[in-house]
Design a protein around this motif. Structure first.
Motif, short mmCIF file in Angstrom:
data_model
loop_
_atom_site.label_atom_id
_atom_site.label_comp_id
_atom_site.label_asym_id
_atom_site.label_seq_id
_atom_site.Cartn_x
_atom_site.Cartn_y
_atom_site.Cartn_z
N ARG A 249 0.75 -1.31 -0.12
CA ARG A 249 0.15 -0.06 0.11
C ARG A 249 0.73 1.20 -0.02
NH1 ARG A 249 -2.35 0.70 4.62
NH2 ARG A 249 -3.87 2.29 3.62
N ALA A 250 2.05 1.25 0.44
CA ALA A 250 3.11 2.30 0.39
C ALA A 250 4.33 1.94 0.11
CB ALA A 250 3.12 3.00 2.05
N PHE A 251 4.91 2.44 -1.04
CA PHE A 251 6.15 2.22 -1.63
C PHE A 251 6.80 3.47 -2.09
CE2 PHE A 251 2.69 0.93 -4.42
CZ PHE A 251 3.04 1.71 -5.40
N VAL A 252 8.07 3.17 -2.38
CA VAL A 252 8.98 4.12 -3.07
C VAL A 252 9.41 3.90 -4.42
CG1 VAL A 252 11.01 5.43 -2.91
CG2 VAL A 252 10.02 4.99 -0.95
N VAL A 253 9.21 4.56 -5.40
CA VAL A 253 9.59 4.25 -6.81
C VAL A 253 11.00 5.15 -7.08
CG1 VAL A 253 9.01 4.21 -9.25
CG2 VAL A 253 7.22 3.82 -7.60
N ALA A 254 12.13 4.31 -7.30
CA ALA A 254 13.24 4.89 -7.66
C ALA A 254 14.15 4.33 -9.02
CB ALA A 254 14.27 5.07 -6.40
N SER A 255 15.12 4.87 -9.44
CA SER A 255 16.00 4.20 -10.31
C SER A 255 17.38 4.48 -9.87
CB SER A 255 15.75 5.15 -11.67
OG SER A 255 15.70 6.29 -11.83
N PRO A 256 18.28 3.96 -10.64
CA PRO A 256 19.67 4.19 -10.36
C PRO A 256 20.20 5.42 -10.46
CG PRO A 256 19.51 2.01 -11.39
CD PRO A 256 18.29 2.45 -11.34
N GLY A 257 19.79 5.96 -11.57
CA GLY A 257 20.25 7.34 -12.13
C GLY A 257 19.16 8.14 -12.50
N PRO A 258 19.50 9.41 -12.93
CA PRO A 258 18.24 10.36 -13.52
C PRO A 258 17.83 9.99 -14.59
CG PRO A 258 20.56 11.36 -13.68
CD PRO A 258 20.75 9.95 -12.92
N ASP A 259 16.92 10.41 -15.18
CA ASP A 259 16.20 10.13 -16.43
C ASP A 259 15.96 8.84 -16.62
OD1 ASP A 259 16.26 12.94 -16.69
OD2 ASP A 259 18.24 13.00 -17.46
N GLU A 260 15.67 8.11 -15.89
CA GLU A 260 15.64 6.46 -16.29
C GLU A 260 14.02 6.08 -16.16
OE1 GLU A 260 18.46 4.27 -13.91
OE2 GLU A 260 20.26 5.08 -15.21
N GLY A 261 13.07 7.07 -15.73
CA GLY A 261 11.84 6.90 -15.91
C GLY A 261 11.13 6.50 -14.23
N ALA A 262 11.72 6.72 -13.40
CA ALA A 262 11.19 6.49 -12.07
C ALA A 262 9.97 7.55 -11.77
CB ALA A 262 12.32 6.60 -10.95
N THR A 263 10.19 8.76 -12.12
CA THR A 263 9.08 9.72 -11.89
C THR A 263 8.05 9.27 -12.77
OG1 THR A 263 10.72 11.59 -11.38
CG2 THR A 263 8.71 12.31 -12.11
N PRO A 366 17.53 9.80 -7.43
CA PRO A 366 18.26 8.52 -8.02
C PRO A 366 19.09 7.97 -6.94
CG PRO A 366 18.46 10.62 -9.29
CD PRO A 366 17.72 11.08 -8.00
N LEU A 367 19.19 6.48 -7.00
CA LEU A 367 20.08 5.75 -6.06
C LEU A 367 21.52 5.84 -5.96
CD1 LEU A 367 17.81 2.60 -6.50
CD2 LEU A 367 17.54 3.98 -4.72
N ARG A 368 21.91 6.12 -7.05
CA ARG A 368 23.43 6.19 -7.17
C ARG A 368 23.94 7.70 -6.56
NH1 ARG A 368 23.14 5.44 -12.80
NH2 ARG A 368 24.23 7.40 -13.20
N ALA A 369 23.47 8.63 -6.64
CA ALA A 369 23.56 9.80 -6.15
C ALA A 369 23.38 10.05 -4.74
CB ALA A 369 22.89 11.11 -6.94
N ARG A 389 15.65 0.46 -20.51
CA ARG A 389 16.47 -0.26 -21.30
C ARG A 389 17.38 0.76 -22.41
NH1 ARG A 389 15.78 -1.43 -26.74
NH2 ARG A 389 13.92 0.27 -26.93
N GLU A 390 18.41 -0.06 -22.48
CA GLU A 390 19.71 0.83 -23.33
C GLU A 390 20.07 2.13 -22.62
OE1 GLU A 390 18.05 1.21 -27.30
OE2 GLU A 390 18.48 -0.96 -27.85
N ARG A 391 19.84 2.16 -21.34
CA ARG A 391 20.39 3.38 -20.64
C ARG A 391 20.97 2.87 -19.40
NH1 ARG A 391 16.95 8.67 -20.46
NH2 ARG A 391 17.25 8.42 -22.69
N THR A 392 20.37 2.14 -18.51
CA THR A 392 20.75 1.63 -17.30
C THR A 392 21.86 0.68 -17.46
OG1 THR A 392 18.65 2.31 -16.23
CG2 THR A 392 20.32 0.90 -15.02
N THR A 393 22.82 0.41 -17.14
CA THR A 393 23.76 -0.50 -17.03
C THR A 393 23.74 -1.71 -16.15
OG1 THR A 393 25.67 0.54 -15.80
CG2 THR A 393 25.64 1.24 -18.20
N GLY A 394 24.16 -2.74 -16.35
CA GLY A 394 23.98 -4.00 -15.53
C GLY A 394 24.72 -3.53 -14.06
N PRO A 395 25.99 -3.23 -14.24
CA PRO A 395 26.68 -2.85 -12.95
C PRO A 395 26.13 -1.69 -12.01
CG PRO A 395 28.53 -3.08 -14.87
CD PRO A 395 27.15 -3.17 -15.32
N GLU A 396 25.62 -0.64 -12.71
CA GLU A 396 24.92 0.53 -12.10
C GLU A 396 23.70 -0.08 -11.28
OE1 GLU A 396 26.19 4.19 -15.14
OE2 GLU A 396 23.97 3.00 -15.15
#
Length: 437
Positions: A249-263, A366-369, A389-396
């Motif tokens: 019912r309550a959760f955070v949505v975040a991505s490793p870096g900016p401009d990856e679609g979390a918002t 962003p999680l990395r920052a 896809r084609e933006r976030t890397t596996g290691p990130e």
């Protein structure tokens, strides 16, 4: 990663495969069309012996002798001595060694027959070279070999005269094009495999699992056509169903870096929950670079930062977007976000939001920052990690997941954003995740 996953990753780069194949085929066609046509004339020769006063034993012996020596006789047709005679007879503009290369011979096993093939730039030239070979064959053999004491001599006679070819024997256009297509596809696959090896960005939902994430699903890339928004909306509904199945019912949505679609995913999920008639609030938890609130309405006035500082009440900061959807904007960018979020005020605020709304969706930074999203996740049911896809890397992505585990945040799973709209993998993943719930 299974073999089928790897093959799928390679085939995703079909543009590379097609481009390389097209370049190779175009090159083959260009070279083929620029190649001077060659015509091939064929003839068949018979090697025999002759005697002025034949002795039957000598004749039989010489027959065996001819069979043993026929390979040497065939070589005479390809010799430079023969080529000089052909060149002089036909006044050919080629060097002697080139003329010699225009003559080919073959000997069927166990016979004294020579298969003769001669090539030329025209049908008449190919046939003329074959006729010249036959004309000069016996005189060359007479110069080279005479069987002493038996009165026997070797003679080469045509079984059939050189043919006049009706079409070029080379280049073989259909064969060259087929070979070009085959080579092009193989090189294209190799190029795609090399690109995949060098490109560490995510290509499919299977890459989420490689990074240690459970797959919640994927959201297709938002195109310009009318169909794409519909597919994206349906994907967000599917994601909502998966989260409902897990009773989050309550959760955070975040991505490793900016401009990856979390918002984008957070706002879309909030709208999807609101459409079911449940009171939903979208919280812009990115206090440094707020963006989520702006997607759904005006963000003037106090926001999350002001509420946490005690400068405003929750009622002052909330914005009602529709009957079932409200937004808690971040407010003015806050440089002290790292100090505001880990406080008891944040814990109390989330508890109050849970009491007032059926669903709480937080758009995290962003999680990395920053560690902010992991901190917020400890106050809610968990965090949904969005990768592009084609933006976030596996290691990130793997590093982001490890960071969340390190702060003991509950990771609910991963969502692949900007996914290929023509694939069904994401919907299969949605169904599987829903069944597990």
């Amino acid at each position: 990663m299974t073999l089928s996953d790897y093959v799928r990753r390679i085939l995703v780069r079909w543009r590379t495969i097609v481009l390389v194949a097209a370049v190779v085929v175009a090159g083959v066609v260009f070279v083929t069309l620029r190649t001077t046509p060659l015509y091939t004339s064929t003839a068949q020769l018979y090697v025999s012996n002759m005697a002025d006063d034949p002795d039957i034993e000598a004749v039989l012996a010489e027959g065996v002798h001819a069979q043993e020596r026929v390979a040497s006789y065939a070589a005479v047709a390809r010799s430079e001595a023969m080529a000089e005679r052909i060149k002089d007879d036909l006044d050919l503009p080629y060097p002697v060694d080139t003329v010699a290369g225009l003559v080919r011979t073959d000997i069927p096993f166990g016979t004294v027959v020579i298969d003769l093939a001669t090539e030329g730039a025209s049908p008449e030239e190919a046939q003329g070279i074959g006729e010249a070979v036959i004309e000069h064959y016996n005189e060359l053999l007479a110069d080279l070999e005479d069987v002493e004491g038996t009165g026997l001599t070797i003679k080469v006679s045509p079984l059939h005269e050189p043919t006049l070819p009706s079409r070029p024997s080379a280049p073989n256009v259909p064969f060259n094009i087929l070979a070009g297509i085959t080579a092009g596809l193989l090189l294209g696959l190799a190029a795609a495999a090399l690109r995949d090896l060098l490109d560490r960005t995510l290509q499919g939902v299977g890459d989420l699992e490689v990074a240690g994430l459970g797959v919640l699903g994927e959201v297709p890339f938002l195109g310009r056509g009318d169909e794409e928004p519909t597919r994206t909306t349906e994907a967000l509904r599917q994601l909502r169903a998966v989260l409902e199945g897990h009773k989050h019912r309550a959760f955070v949505v975040a991505s490793p870096g900016p401009d990856e679609g979390a918002t984008f995913v957070a706002a879309g999920l909030a709208e999807a929950f609101a459409r079911t008639g449940r009171a939903t609030v979208l919280v812009d938890g990115d206090l440094r670079t707020p963006e989520a609130g702006e997607r759904l309405g005006p963000t003037d006035g106090p926001g999350l930062a002001g509420v946490l500082r005690g400068e405003a009440t929750l009622d002052d900061a909330l914005r009602e977007v529709s009957e079932h959807l409200s937004v808690l904007p971040a407010g003015a960018p806050a440089l002290d976000a790292g100090e505001l979020l880990p406080t008891s005020a944040m814990h109390l605020l989330v508890r109050e939001l849970r009491e007032r709304f059926a669903v709480v969706v937080v758009d995290g930074p962003p999680l990395r920052a920053f560690a902010d999203s992991g901190v917020i996740a400890r106050h809610v049911d968990g965090i949904v990690v969005v990768a592009a896809r084609e933006r976030t890397t596996g290691p990130e992505l793997a590093a982001a997941v490890d960071g969340l585990v390190a702060v003991r945040a509950t990771v609910l799973g991963g969502v692949l954003n900007r996914a290929r709209a023509d694939r069904r993998d994401g919907f299969d993943a949605f169904a599987a995740a829903a069944r597990q719930g």
